[in-house]
Design a protein around this motif. Structure first.
Motif, PDB file in Angstrom:
ATOM      1  N   LYS A  51       0.812  -1.218   0.000  1.00  0.00           N
ATOM      2  CA  LYS A  51       0.000   0.000   0.000  1.00  0.00           C
ATOM      3  C   LYS A  51       0.848   1.273   0.000  1.00  0.00           C
ATOM      4  CE  LYS A  51      -3.926  -2.182   2.338  1.00  0.00           C
ATOM      5  NZ  LYS A  51      -4.849  -2.136   3.508  1.00  0.00           N
ATOM      6  N   LEU A  52       2.155   1.117  -0.123  1.00  0.00           N
ATOM      7  CA  LEU A  52       3.053   2.270  -0.144  1.00  0.00           C
ATOM      8  C   LEU A  52       3.437   2.580  -1.589  1.00  0.00           C
ATOM      9  CD1 LEU A  52       5.333   1.311   2.889  1.00  0.00           C
ATOM     10  CD2 LEU A  52       3.441   2.958   2.866  1.00  0.00           C
ATOM     11  N   ALA A  53       2.530   3.221  -2.305  1.00  0.00           N
ATOM     12  CA  ALA A  53       2.719   3.451  -3.740  1.00  0.00           C
ATOM     13  C   ALA A  53       3.962   4.272  -4.039  1.00  0.00           C
ATOM     14  CB  ALA A  53       1.482   4.157  -4.309  1.00  0.00           C
ATOM     15  N   ALA A  54       4.300   5.209  -3.166  1.00  0.00           N
ATOM     16  CA  ALA A  54       5.449   6.072  -3.423  1.00  0.00           C
ATOM     17  C   ALA A  54       6.761   5.308  -3.432  1.00  0.00           C
ATOM     18  CB  ALA A  54       5.501   7.186  -2.380  1.00  0.00           C
ATOM     19  N   ALA A  55       6.783   4.121  -2.847  1.00  0.00           N
ATOM     20  CA  ALA A  55       8.014   3.323  -2.843  1.00  0.00           C
ATOM     21  C   ALA A  55       8.404   2.890  -4.247  1.00  0.00           C
ATOM     22  CB  ALA A  55       7.830   2.092  -1.956  1.00  0.00           C
ATOM     23  N   ARG A  56       7.464   2.926  -5.179  1.00  0.00           N
ATOM     24  CA  ARG A  56       7.732   2.461  -6.538  1.00  0.00           C
ATOM     25  C   ARG A  56       7.802   3.606  -7.543  1.00  0.00           C
ATOM     26  NH1 ARG A  56       4.796  -0.973  -3.727  1.00  0.00           N
ATOM     27  NH2 ARG A  56       2.825   0.058  -4.151  1.00  0.00           N
ATOM     28  N   ARG A  57       8.036   4.810  -7.053  1.00  0.00           N
ATOM     29  CA  ARG A  57       8.135   5.955  -7.959  1.00  0.00           C
ATOM     30  C   ARG A  57       9.457   5.926  -8.728  1.00  0.00           C
ATOM     31  NH1 ARG A  57       9.914   7.432  -3.061  1.00  0.00           N
ATOM     32  NH2 ARG A  57      11.511   9.058  -2.817  1.00  0.00           N
ATOM     33  N   PHE A  58       9.506   6.642  -9.842  1.00  0.00           N
ATOM     34  CA  PHE A  58      10.738   6.738 -10.626  1.00  0.00           C
ATOM     35  C   PHE A  58      11.759   7.579  -9.869  1.00  0.00           C
ATOM     36  CE2 PHE A  58      13.428   9.116 -13.569  1.00  0.00           C
ATOM     37  CZ  PHE A  58      13.976   8.093 -14.319  1.00  0.00           C
ATOM     38  N   HIS A  59      13.018   7.158  -9.898  1.00  0.00           N
ATOM     39  CA  HIS A  59      14.080   7.921  -9.256  1.00  0.00           C
ATOM     40  C   HIS A  59      15.320   7.837 -10.131  1.00  0.00           C
ATOM     41  CE1 HIS A  59      16.670   9.643  -6.219  1.00  0.00           C
ATOM     42  NE2 HIS A  59      15.650   9.773  -5.386  1.00  0.00           N
ATOM     43  N   GLN A  60      15.803   8.983 -10.589  1.00  0.00           N
ATOM     44  CA  GLN A  60      16.910   9.005 -11.518  1.00  0.00           C
ATOM     45  C   GLN A  60      18.174   8.366 -10.953  1.00  0.00           C
ATOM     46  OE1 GLN A  60      17.407   9.472 -14.619  1.00  0.00           O
ATOM     47  NE2 GLN A  60      19.607   9.124 -14.382  1.00  0.00           N
ATOM     48  N   TRP A  61      18.375   8.447  -9.628  1.00  0.00           N
ATOM     49  CA  TRP A  61      19.595   7.915  -9.045  1.00  0.00           C
ATOM     50  C   TRP A  61      19.511   6.420  -8.783  1.00  0.00           C
ATOM     51  CZ3 TRP A  61      24.104  10.606  -8.352  1.00  0.00           C
ATOM     52  CH2 TRP A  61      24.036  11.983  -8.581  1.00  0.00           C
ATOM     53  N   ASP A  62      18.414   5.814  -9.158  1.00  0.00           N
ATOM     54  CA  ASP A  62      18.292   4.362  -9.044  1.00  0.00           C
ATOM     55  C   ASP A  62      19.284   3.723 -10.008  1.00  0.00           C
ATOM     56  OD1 ASP A  62      17.537   1.711  -8.933  1.00  0.00           O
ATOM     57  OD2 ASP A  62      15.399   2.123  -9.015  1.00  0.00           O
ATOM     58  N   GLY A  63      20.077   2.796  -9.514  1.00  0.00           N
ATOM     59  CA  GLY A  63      21.117   2.190 -10.333  1.00  0.00           C
ATOM     60  C   GLY A  63      20.626   1.543 -11.604  1.00  0.00           C
ATOM     61  N   LYS A  64      19.404   1.012 -11.580  1.00  0.00           N
ATOM     62  CA  LYS A  64      18.911   0.352 -12.792  1.00  0.00           C
ATOM     63  C   LYS A  64      18.652   1.344 -13.925  1.00  0.00           C
ATOM     64  CE  LYS A  64      14.040   0.297 -11.349  1.00  0.00           C
ATOM     65  NZ  LYS A  64      13.621   1.323 -12.312  1.00  0.00           N
ATOM     66  N   ASN A  65      18.690   2.652 -13.613  1.00  0.00           N
ATOM     67  CA  ASN A  65      18.490   3.675 -14.641  1.00  0.00           C
ATOM     68  C   ASN A  65      19.811   4.245 -15.142  1.00  0.00           C
ATOM     69  OD1 ASN A  65      15.643   3.490 -14.347  1.00  0.00           O
ATOM     70  ND2 ASN A  65      15.730   4.828 -12.561  1.00  0.00           N
ATOM     71  N   THR A  66      20.900   3.514 -14.938  1.00  0.00           N
ATOM     72  CA  THR A  66      22.224   4.000 -15.326  1.00  0.00           C
ATOM     73  C   THR A  66      22.293   4.416 -16.785  1.00  0.00           C
ATOM     74  OG1 THR A  66      23.391   2.714 -13.635  1.00  0.00           O
ATOM     75  CG2 THR A  66      24.646   3.325 -15.588  1.00  0.00           C
TER      76      THR A  66
END
Length: 442
Positions: A125-140
């Motif tokens: 129920k914590l939808a914000a935990a799955r928001r896009f984040h540029q510093w996420d390593g998978k977005n290298t």
């Protein structure tokens, strides 16, 4: 009780106000996510700042909403979420100029405990935990469009090599799909880690970047660049709306998130400030961030970068066991984090060339990236083999009997290769100490 006040930036505030008043769903907000995490960790013995309830408010969380002045005269005052937090005693790690190596190991252990407890938190129920984040390593790979802002050709080639290797070894191969995922702090840097008088970790603050991703990234992000403040949907540095010409003109999270998202989607958002709750794939649990920036602490910057990263890993692995795939790709993931930091920093400097602080902050990052990756392909291969062995040693010698025990890092206390080792020719002639041998095979 001592309390401190803090206002949320405009993006988080407007996001919360909209979700609460228009959608009756404040539980989807980033602010609710932060509150849930802090309460959960404190309930499990991890010291963090705790939101305090105001004496009078109709807001459904420990907070209040007030009109406050912001940088943009056209939008000042505007509504911001104001919070009161309990004071967490201690001094920040970045204020300690003579940092012991064992403190970095203790920080790794503390993050490991946090990872365990956050892993038990239900994020459905914590939808914000799955928001896009540029510093996420998978977005290298998203930084490839900004490599051109790096002036030095050799450095550009180095970063491009990191991105290409990341795409080939982790994305195209589907290896990244095997990384465990969990909710993480995501900004466990030396400005957010608190120490007691004995230089032991006593608490952690600032949950603004918390997301659900690979836990390995949690360890590798530690000691990262400080998150810059955003207010009312306007960039503090450029004084422009983030949904106008400010997109991508600085490195603050609001601008970067919107800029990268629009590049990838090739379309405009109808409501840019709602970006914070758009659902994206959950984040890895990989902790390359922490190890990357452990190299940039006061200890690591004194030509002890590899030692700092290995000590942090030893502490973390004493609590959380790495998978074989995570350990295999640690070097690459550290290089990815450093590449992201220096590349976005180069872009930011192009937008604000008068800010020489950006270059000063970037130098240790470039030095660390040059050390573990570099431009010489053969040396890079040799370095990767050596680092793999060091990190494996850090993980294999981490068995502890007590959470209060000082983590022995004597076998990890060595200079980076450029300094050389005056004992290198003698070490093989000395028998390994029995206590060290027993620890190594534990």
């Amino acid at each position: 009780m001592i309390v401190v006040s803090a206002s949320h930036n405009g993006v988080e505030s407007s996001d919360f106000i909209r979700l609460w008043k228009k959608e009756s769903a404040p539980e989807k907000s980033v602010i609710h996510l932060q509150t849930t995490m802090m309460n959960h960790l404190n309930d499990n013995g991890i010291t963090t700042s705790l939101p305090q309830h105001p004496t009078s408010t109709d807001v459904p969380i420990p907070a209040s909403i007030h009109e406050m002045p912001v940088h943009s005269k056209d939008n000042s005052p505007c509504e911001l979420v104001l919070r009161l937090f309990s004071w967490v005693p201690g001094r920040t790690m970045d204020s300690v100029k003579m940092l012991p190596l064992e403190t970095l190991a203790d920080a790794g252990r503390y993050l490991g405990r946090m990872s365990q407890y956050l892993g038990s938190l239900n994020t459905e129920k914590l939808a914000a935990a799955r928001r896009f984040h540029q510093w996420d390593g998978k977005n290298t790979c998203d930084i490839k469009n900004f490599i051109k802002y790096v002036d030095d050709p050799a450095r550009r080639a180095m970063v491009q090599s990191v991105v290409d290797t990341f795409q080939k070894e982790l994305i195209d191969s589907k290896v990244a799909d095997s990384f465990p995922v969990a909710l993480i702090h995501a900004d466990f840097n030396d400005a957010n880690i608190l120490l007691d008088e004995d230089c032991r970790v006593s608490g952690v603050i600032d949950f603004g970047d918390s997301v659900e991703r690979c836990v390995l990234w949690a360890c590798l992000v530690t000691f990262g660049a400080h998150t810059q403040t955003r207010v009312s949907g306007f960039c503090n540095h450029r004084d422009q709306p983030i949904d106008a010409s400010c997109r991508g003109s600085c490195s603050c999270a609001s601008c970067w998130t919107l800029h990268i998202y629009e590049q990838n989607q090739n379309r405009e958002l109808k409501h840019p400030k709602s970006l914070a709750i758009i659902a994206f794939p959950v984040r890895w649990r990989v902790y390359d961030d922490a190890m990357a920036y452990a190299m940039l602490t006061s200890y690591g910057k004194r030509n002890r970068g590899v030692s700092a990263a290995a000590a942090f890993l030893r502490g973390y692995s004493s609590v959380c066991t790495l998978t074989d795939e995570e350990l295999k790709h640690l070097v690459l993931l550290i290089a990815c984090r450093l590449s992201c930091s220096v590349t976005l920093g180069a872009y930011s400097f192009k937008q604000a060339p008068e800010n020489e602080y950006l270059l000063l902050h970037a130098k240790p990052g470039w030095d660390a990236l040059g050390l573990i990756w570099g431009t010489d392909i053969e040396r890079r291969k040799e370095m990767r083999v050596a680092l793999d062995q060091i990190f494996a040693q850090a993980c294999s010698s981490s068995g502890l009997t007590s959470a209060d025990e000082v983590i022995d890092c004597s076998d990890l206390s060595f200079p980076d290769p450029p300094l050389g080792d005056p004992f290198s020719g003698l070490r093989k002639s000395f028998p390994e100490r029995e206590d060290v041998k027993r620890q190594r095979v534990a």
